[in-house]
Design an enzyme around this catalytic site. Sequence first.
Site, PDB file in Angstrom:
ATOM      1  N   CYS B  33      28.574 -35.464  36.537  1.00 49.44           N
ATOM      2  CA  CYS B  33      29.770 -35.647  37.368  1.00 49.44           C
ATOM      3  C   CYS B  33      29.919 -34.448  38.294  1.00 49.44           C
ATOM      4  CB  CYS B  33      30.986 -35.819  36.469  1.00 49.44           C
ATOM      5  SG  CYS B  33      32.551 -35.460  37.254  1.00 49.44           S
ATOM      6  N   CYS B  36      33.213 -32.752  38.680  1.00 49.03           N
ATOM      7  CA  CYS B  36      33.495 -31.900  37.517  1.00 49.03           C
ATOM      8  C   CYS B  36      32.926 -30.502  37.761  1.00 49.03           C
ATOM      9  CB  CYS B  36      32.872 -32.481  36.253  1.00 49.03           C
ATOM     10  SG  CYS B  36      33.504 -34.098  35.814  1.00 49.03           S
TER      11      CYS B  36
END
Lengths: 310, 108
Positions: B33, B36
Amino acid sequence: MRPIEKCDVVIIGAGPAGLAAALYTGRARLKTIVLEKGLPGGQILMTDWLENYPGFPEGIRPFDLAENFRRQAEKFGAIIETDEARGVRKEDDLWGVEGQNREYAARAVIIATGAAYRKLGIPNEERFTGKGVSYCATCDAAFFKDKIVAVVGGGDNALTEAIFLTRFCRKLFLIHRRDRFRAVKILQERVLANPKMEVLWNSVVESAEGESCLERILVKNVREDRTFPLQLDGLFVSIGMDPHTEFVKGLMELNEWREIKVKPNMATSQAGIFAAGDVAEACPKQVITAAGSGVAAALAVIDYLESLGG
Amino acid sequence: MSADILNVSDASFDEDVLKSTLPVLVDFWAEWCMPCRMIAPTVENIAETHKEKLKVAKMNVDENMKTPSKYGIRGIPTLLLFKAGEIKETMVGVQPRDKIVEIISKHL
């Protein structure tokens, strides 16, 4: 008063535009500081694979491309700071950039802050964000294994996200407000050939509903003026981007989409400030054109600083 | 990862987060991700600047599935602020540092 970091060029944003610009200003031996609030690479990091960046016939992982951009810029002296620009203002013959952590002062500035995904603006969108509503398929697809999802949009990004999602989900509705896609043909072919995919043409999402998580959406077919509920677990929104220009609002001319107006050499309405990439008007939203406009802006900065002398 | 950040798992969540005497900001993330990773420096920075008043933890949602599903997490990055074992705030997606600090400061 916080200490001021002085340099020749401050580049705001370390996406492809900012890093390509930094490579060129670095090679011109201009002291270059690049401010990045997150991770170098920008929006490309939101996708899982890049297959349309020339020079990589097999495609390339966006993270690797971003790393290469960063390493190449740093190799020629650019300094990448983790900091977020909050504003730009004139200070004598320099431009002051107010960062989250520090102050910067530079003879020229390149704004390459890119853009962020646009929201649908429907009821409950905020409430279900992270509870079924998502703006990043690569981030959240794994939460929707064997589930039913919808993607809203009709551009390259929407179709790419939809194709990616079908690796996980059981069924995917692609909701598009018009009767044909804007996306490039090769993506359209892949979508129409995908057995998990069902396209809802001429349709818009009216609202999101559910208890603690998203459970259904209301879809309106605008041509037939008919509204119906659609049971699903996830709604992925991919309807375009809004440029990051709030922090320079009032300082320079923006167009109706709040993109920075630029001359052919990427100069803005303020002498000494240039813009490149998705934040600049008329820049096609592609990695290669972002990098190209970054280079154009860097060359213009080099010319501009030479014309000032010193 | 910064020394001020604690890695938590499904097994340690109760002890490390729910029973913590300090409020805990938990960052739910995964390797693949990118947002993230984008938010990670901000979270590290907050861990450093708020270490007296706040515990900051990270949970990898690939390795730990029970806790994210217990809290209905379907998107990452998600930041949850826990105080006395209860969720006080939920923030989804990449957020500016100022906004995160403003939101968590109400509970510190």
